[in-house]
Design a protein around this motif. Structure first.
Motif, PDB file in Angstrom:
ATOM      1  N   LEU A  61       0.838  -1.200   0.000  1.00 34.77           N
ATOM      2  CA  LEU A  61       0.000   0.000   0.000  1.00 34.77           C
ATOM      3  C   LEU A  61       0.876   1.253   0.000  1.00 34.77           C
ATOM      4  CD1 LEU A  61      -2.799   1.306   0.116  1.00 34.77           C
ATOM      5  CD2 LEU A  61      -2.610   1.281   2.612  1.00 34.77           C
ATOM      6  N   ALA A  62       1.950   1.226   0.798  1.00 36.54           N
ATOM      7  CA  ALA A  62       2.858   2.373   0.838  1.00 36.54           C
ATOM      8  C   ALA A  62       3.457   2.635  -0.540  1.00 36.54           C
ATOM      9  CB  ALA A  62       3.961   2.133   1.864  1.00 36.54           C
ATOM     10  N   ALA A  63       3.824   1.568  -1.244  1.00 37.05           N
ATOM     11  CA  ALA A  63       4.392   1.707  -2.583  1.00 37.05           C
ATOM     12  C   ALA A  63       3.382   2.294  -3.566  1.00 37.05           C
ATOM     13  CB  ALA A  63       4.885   0.352  -3.088  1.00 37.05           C
ATOM     14  N   LEU A  64       2.144   1.844  -3.484  1.00 36.94           N
ATOM     15  CA  LEU A  64       1.103   2.313  -4.398  1.00 36.94           C
ATOM     16  C   LEU A  64       0.724   3.769  -4.128  1.00 36.94           C
ATOM     17  CD1 LEU A  64      -1.081  -0.902  -4.330  1.00 36.94           C
ATOM     18  CD2 LEU A  64      -0.048   0.057  -6.403  1.00 36.94           C
ATOM     19  N   ARG A  65       0.502   4.088  -2.863  1.00 39.53           N
ATOM     20  CA  ARG A  65       0.015   5.441  -2.563  1.00 39.53           C
ATOM     21  C   ARG A  65       1.105   6.499  -2.715  1.00 39.53           C
ATOM     22  NH1 ARG A  65      -0.679   4.380   3.941  1.00 39.53           N
ATOM     23  NH2 ARG A  65       1.505   4.761   4.451  1.00 39.53           N
ATOM     24  N   SER A  66       2.364   6.084  -2.839  1.00 38.03           N
ATOM     25  CA  SER A  66       3.463   7.039  -3.005  1.00 38.03           C
ATOM     26  C   SER A  66       3.560   7.575  -4.433  1.00 38.03           C
ATOM     27  CB  SER A  66       4.799   6.380  -2.633  1.00 38.03           C
ATOM     28  OG  SER A  66       5.172   5.398  -3.595  1.00 38.03           O
ATOM     29  N   GLN A  67       2.798   6.970  -5.336  1.00 35.95           N
ATOM     30  CA  GLN A  67       2.895   7.351  -6.753  1.00 35.95           C
ATOM     31  C   GLN A  67       2.050   8.580  -7.069  1.00 35.95           C
ATOM     32  OE1 GLN A  67       5.176   5.505  -8.549  1.00 35.95           O
ATOM     33  NE2 GLN A  67       5.427   4.640  -6.496  1.00 35.95           N
ATOM     34  N   GLN A  68       2.547   9.346  -8.019  1.00 36.29           N
ATOM     35  CA  GLN A  68       1.837  10.538  -8.472  1.00 36.29           C
ATOM     36  C   GLN A  68       0.436  10.172  -8.944  1.00 36.29           C
ATOM     37  OE1 GLN A  68       3.421  13.636  -8.617  1.00 36.29           O
ATOM     38  NE2 GLN A  68       1.591  14.689  -9.327  1.00 36.29           N
ATOM     39  N   GLY A  69      -0.562  10.856  -8.411  1.00 33.64           N
ATOM     40  CA  GLY A  69      -1.939  10.646  -8.844  1.00 33.64           C
ATOM     41  C   GLY A  69      -2.628   9.445  -8.215  1.00 33.64           C
ATOM     42  N   ALA A  70      -1.951   8.766  -7.288  1.00 32.88           N
ATOM     43  CA  ALA A  70      -2.547   7.580  -6.662  1.00 32.88           C
ATOM     44  C   ALA A  70      -3.628   7.961  -5.655  1.00 32.88           C
ATOM     45  CB  ALA A  70      -1.464   6.761  -5.962  1.00 32.88           C
ATOM     46  N   ASN A  71      -4.641   7.136  -5.564  1.00 31.50           N
ATOM     47  CA  ASN A  71      -5.693   7.283  -4.564  1.00 31.50           C
ATOM     48  C   ASN A  71      -5.560   6.103  -3.611  1.00 31.50           C
ATOM     49  OD1 ASN A  71      -8.434   6.504  -3.453  1.00 31.50           O
ATOM     50  ND2 ASN A  71      -8.937   8.503  -4.307  1.00 31.50           N
ATOM     51  N   ALA A  72      -5.251   6.383  -2.347  1.00 34.29           N
ATOM     52  CA  ALA A  72      -4.968   5.314  -1.388  1.00 34.29           C
ATOM     53  C   ALA A  72      -6.159   4.396  -1.173  1.00 34.29           C
ATOM     54  CB  ALA A  72      -4.510   5.908  -0.056  1.00 34.29           C
TER      55      ALA A  72
END
Length: 216
Positions: free
Chosen positions: A101-112
């Motif tokens: 989850l940390a890896a995904l939400r760290s991306q530009q434009g990601a919605n946690a």
């Protein structure tokens, strides 16, 4: 009516928590309906971490709990997940999932919240381990994120450190069960709704809390 300052909420969840999977659709509907006035952060809890990170077969209560979750929330569990339960060898490791989850939400434009839902579909529909880096590549593609960047982030010490920080924050907030939705105001922190709350009930609870704070 929108407030000038967004209302802060925290969603404490665990990717391997069936009740969180059941709560997901209502929470998404609530978040969408109140998007103009809330600011929602998603934190991972360590439900199956440390000595509790065990094969799913070590938790024989899960199939019965799933039946109840499906009955009360209307979610469905996929064939891939049922096969994984029957096989019993997938290790549920919440630290790996929190790192994902940390890896995904760290991306530009990601919605946690979208990332959390995609992770739960990977497990509860497809039966895929959330310790598998390829799962996060697939989720990245699904969410329109850079798969290589997500995979690199998942493998990085920074994402693991952030996952551990999530666990610490959740404990400091006094969360001891999942899912937990918290409302933060100048007067303190309050729990909002419960695992089987509907989107409408969550909005009503939010309005009531805010009215009480305003009146105080």
């Amino acid at each position: 009516m929108s407030s000038a300052k967004p209302i802060r909420l925290t969603y404490a969840f665990d990717a391997y928590c069936g009740w969180c999977y059941g709560f997901g659709p209502a929470l998404h509907e609530f978040a969408a309906a109140n998007a103009d006035r809330i600011e929602l952060r998603v934190l991972s809890g360590g439900l199956f971490s440390g000595p509790r990170a065990l094969p799913v077969s070590a938790y024989p209560h899960i199939p019965g709990a799933n039946e109840r979750i499906a009955q009360l929330t209307g979610v469905t569990f996929g064939d891939g997940y049922r096969a994984a339960l029957k096989d019993g060898t997938v290790v549920m490791d919440s630290a790996d999932a929190a790192t994902g989850l940390a890896a995904l939400r760290s991306q530009q434009g990601a919605n946690a919240l979208d990332a959390a839902a995609a992770m739960q579909r990977a497990w509860y529909v497809d039966g895929r381990s959330l310790s598998d880096a390829q799962v996060y590549r697939g989720i990245a593609a699904e969410l329109g994120l850079d798969a290589d960047a997500v995979a690199a982030a998942y493998a990085s010490p920074a994402a693991r450190t952030e996952a551990e920080a999530d666990f610490l924050q959740v404990r400091r907030l006094g969360v001891d069960s999942y899912p937990t939705l918290l409302l933060h105001t100048a007067h303190g922190t309050d729990r909002l709704g419960g695992p089987v709350s509907s989107a409408a009930a969550l909005t009503q609870a939010l309005d009531q809390h805010l009215a009480a704070v305003t009146a105080a």
